[in-house]
Design a protein around this motif. Structure first.
Motif, short mmCIF file in Angstrom:
data_model
loop_
_atom_site.label_atom_id
_atom_site.label_comp_id
_atom_site.label_asym_id
_atom_site.label_seq_id
_atom_site.Cartn_x
_atom_site.Cartn_y
_atom_site.Cartn_z
N ILE A 251 0.91 -1.18 -0.05
CA ILE A 251 0.39 0.09 0.07
C ILE A 251 0.90 1.25 -0.05
O ILE A 251 1.73 1.42 0.95
N VAL B 202 -16.03 15.17 -1.15
CA VAL B 202 -15.76 14.66 0.45
C VAL B 202 -14.99 13.25 0.19
O VAL B 202 -14.75 12.84 -0.69
N GLY B 203 -14.55 12.82 1.41
CA GLY B 203 -13.94 11.64 1.52
C GLY B 203 -12.42 11.78 1.00
O GLY B 203 -11.85 12.73 1.21
N ASP B 204 -11.92 10.49 0.51
CA ASP B 204 -10.50 10.44 0.02
C ASP B 204 -10.23 11.70 -1.05
O ASP B 204 -9.24 11.82 -1.35
N PHE C 152 -2.68 5.52 6.41
CA PHE C 152 -3.42 4.48 7.07
C PHE C 152 -3.04 4.27 8.52
O PHE C 152 -4.06 3.82 9.51
N ARG D 155 -8.13 6.95 10.59
CA ARG D 155 -9.46 7.96 10.45
C ARG D 155 -9.81 8.44 9.19
O ARG D 155 -10.53 9.55 8.92
N GLY D 156 -9.50 7.67 8.01
CA GLY D 156 -9.72 8.20 6.84
C GLY D 156 -11.19 8.07 6.40
O GLY D 156 -11.85 8.94 6.16
N MET D 157 -11.77 6.97 6.73
CA MET D 157 -13.22 6.75 6.81
C MET D 157 -14.10 7.71 7.75
O MET D 157 -15.05 8.24 7.37
N ASN D 158 -13.59 7.78 8.97
CA ASN D 158 -14.16 8.63 10.02
C ASN D 158 -14.09 10.15 9.35
O ASN D 158 -15.18 10.75 9.40
C1 LIG Z 1 -5.45 -0.70 4.61
C2 LIG Z 1 -6.37 0.44 4.92
C3 LIG Z 1 -6.79 0.60 6.09
C4 LIG Z 1 -7.80 1.56 6.49
N1 LIG Z 1 -8.18 1.39 7.79
C5 LIG Z 1 -9.15 2.43 8.08
C6 LIG Z 1 -9.77 2.43 9.52
O1 LIG Z 1 -9.24 1.61 10.26
N2 LIG Z 1 -10.32 3.58 9.77
C7 LIG Z 1 -10.58 4.45 8.77
O2 LIG Z 1 -11.65 5.58 9.28
N3 LIG Z 1 -10.29 4.54 7.76
C8 LIG Z 1 -9.39 3.48 7.56
N4 LIG Z 1 -8.99 3.54 5.94
C9 LIG Z 1 -9.38 4.63 4.88
C10 LIG Z 1 -10.80 4.57 4.43
O3 LIG Z 1 -10.82 3.13 3.73
C11 LIG Z 1 -10.87 5.52 3.41
O4 LIG Z 1 -10.69 6.83 3.76
C12 LIG Z 1 -12.43 5.42 2.87
O5 LIG Z 1 -12.45 4.21 2.27
C13 LIG Z 1 -12.43 6.55 1.71
O6 LIG Z 1 -13.97 6.39 1.26
P1 LIG Z 1 -14.21 7.27 -0.01
O7 LIG Z 1 -15.56 6.86 -0.38
O8 LIG Z 1 -13.88 8.60 0.13
O9 LIG Z 1 -13.11 6.65 -1.25
P2 LIG Z 1 -13.08 5.15 -1.86
O10 LIG Z 1 -13.59 3.96 -0.75
O11 LIG Z 1 -11.78 5.05 -2.58
O12 LIG Z 1 -14.40 5.05 -2.89
C14 LIG Z 1 -14.21 5.86 -4.19
C15 LIG Z 1 -14.90 4.75 -5.12
O13 LIG Z 1 -14.90 5.55 -6.55
C16 LIG Z 1 -14.59 4.73 -7.59
N5 LIG Z 1 -14.11 5.41 -8.52
C17 LIG Z 1 -12.98 5.87 -8.43
N6 LIG Z 1 -12.91 6.46 -9.78
C18 LIG Z 1 -13.92 6.56 -10.34
C19 LIG Z 1 -14.57 6.85 -11.72
N7 LIG Z 1 -13.79 7.64 -12.77
N8 LIG Z 1 -15.79 6.44 -12.21
C20 LIG Z 1 -16.44 5.75 -11.21
N9 LIG Z 1 -16.10 5.38 -9.94
C21 LIG Z 1 -14.87 5.96 -9.47
C22 LIG Z 1 -13.63 3.63 -6.92
O14 LIG Z 1 -13.64 2.31 -7.50
C23 LIG Z 1 -14.29 3.72 -5.35
O15 LIG Z 1 -15.11 2.48 -5.43
C24 LIG Z 1 -8.03 2.62 5.85
C25 LIG Z 1 -7.59 2.54 4.26
C26 LIG Z 1 -6.70 1.46 3.97
C27 LIG Z 1 -6.22 1.29 2.42
#
Ligand SMILES: Cc1cc2nc3c(=O)[nH]c(=O)nc-3n(C[C@H](O)[C@H](O)[C@H](O)COP(=O)(O)OP(=O)(O)OC[C@H]3O[C@@H](n4cnc5c(N)ncnc54)[C@H](O)[C@@H]3O)c2cc1C
Length: 326
Positions: free
Chosen positions: A69, A109-111, A118, A122-125
């Protein structure tokens, strides 16, 4: 069945090496097998993984996946932006056959807005906090200040309508990225890995490294077992077990573990950034759930008002806004 993760921190060259080795498995469509020394030889990168497993006593046969990662602590410079899109629908073309463009407001929002290292996590939070803050910003815009509260939808939305959301995200980013993630990334382990390679084969260095490692482990044990919420009181770790864990790994692994700084956990402490502080919930403005699913669209070039149910409004706006990336 029980599943778990072993996290091992790699320097960049080790990460790239691991990517290449795993690519070979993918190309051959083969399962990873750490017991097969022809496929996973005693090369540096497989040795790092085996040493990690030996250290915490996990048999190689249990490992079915290794995932590198890459940690990229990045963020969008703004989370709200006025932008222009070209309308695709033929009926929306203007008389002179010019393609019509419409100004829209995009929020992330989000990532997509910010991501974190990681381990401090707190990325999901943070993503959920951002979604809540954005939803409350939208609700605040459209609920009248008069009682009984009513929904008044107006368009187009402007950047200034979302400055509170922008401010919330600036504060959240400062707390989560500067205050936590960058504490880890600004604390690299490259130097300790190099020193371990240079000196671990010397016996006098090995003696120093192993005694330092054992002291570190004992300090950590004392810290953890001293916590009120420590869940393993029925199974305390003995000095012999600390010694045995250090004895069963290679001189190089001992040196790396002894030299590497621990995560700067204390530096990461601090108050959380709360949605409630920026967007307090006003119970007087809560509206009853709608009894019909009627959806009133309020579009057009002028800022005009229409009534709608709170539920419809929030859902339709969030979908529209998140369709676009900045
Ligand atoms: C190993 C690991 C452990 C983690 N542990 C924790 C934890 O314990 N606690 C915590 O709070 N956070 C944790 N996180 C972080 C958390 O997983 C992320 O912050 C969270 O999932 C982000 O959500 P999101 O919806 O913003 O993005 P994502 O979950 O990345 O969702 C984005 C979605 O958009 C889709 N996408 C991308 N580009 C396109 C496009 N052009 N067209 C259509 N779809 C697209 C992707 O396929 C994906 O499904 C961890 C992350 C990792 C990698």
């Amino acid at each position: 069945s029980r599943q778990g993760y072993l996290n091992i921190r790699l320097i960049h060259s080790e990460y790239e090496e691991l990517q290449e080795r795993l690519e070979e498995f993918r190309n051959r469509n083969e399962q990873l097998d750490l017991l097969d020394y022809n496929k996973c030889p005693h090369s540096p990168v497989w040795t790092i993984i085996r040493q990690g497993l030996d250290y915490i006593k996990i048999a190689y046969r249990f490992v079915f996946r290794v995932v590198p990662i890459e940690i990229n602590v990045r963020h969008a410079s703004v989370v709200v932006k006025e932008t222009e899109v070209q309308l695709k629908d033929e009926s929306q073309l203007e008389c002179g056959n010019q393609k019509k463009r419409r100004k829209i407001l995009a929020c992330v929002v989000g990532d997509a807005a910010m991501n974190v290292h990681f381990w401090p996590g707190r990325g999901m939070n943070s993503g959920m906090k951002a979604a809540m803050a954005l939803a409350r910003n939208i609700v605040r815009l459209f609920i009248s200040n008069t009682l009984p509260a009513q929904i008044q939808v107006y368009t187009p939305l402007r950047y200034l309508d979302f400055v509170d959301y922008e401010a919330f995200m600036t504060r959240l980013r400062a707390r989560e990225q500067q205050g936590r993630s960058l504490r880890v990334t600004s604390n690299p382990i490259d130097g300790s890995v190099e020193n371990a390679h240079a000196f671990s084969h010397l016996n006098v260095c090995y003696e120093h490294y192993i005694s330092t490692l054992i002291e570190k482990l004992k300090t950590t044990r004392q810290l953890l077992q001293g916590r009120r919420e420590w869940p393993h009181r029925h199974r305390l770790v003995t000095d012999d077990e600390v010694q045995a864990a250090s004895n069963r790994i290679s001189a190089n692994a001992v040196a790396q573990l002894s030299l590497a700084n621990p995560w700067p956990t204390r530096e990461m402490a601090g108050p959380e950034v709360l949605v409630e502080d920026y967007f307090p919930m006003d119970e007087h403005k809560l509206l009853p759930l709608p009894s019909t699913g009627a959806h009133v669209a309020a579009t057009g070039p002028s800022r005009k008002a229409a009534s709608s149910s709170k539920q419809d409004l929030v859902v339709s706006l969030v979908i529209t806004l998140t369709k676009f990336s900045l």
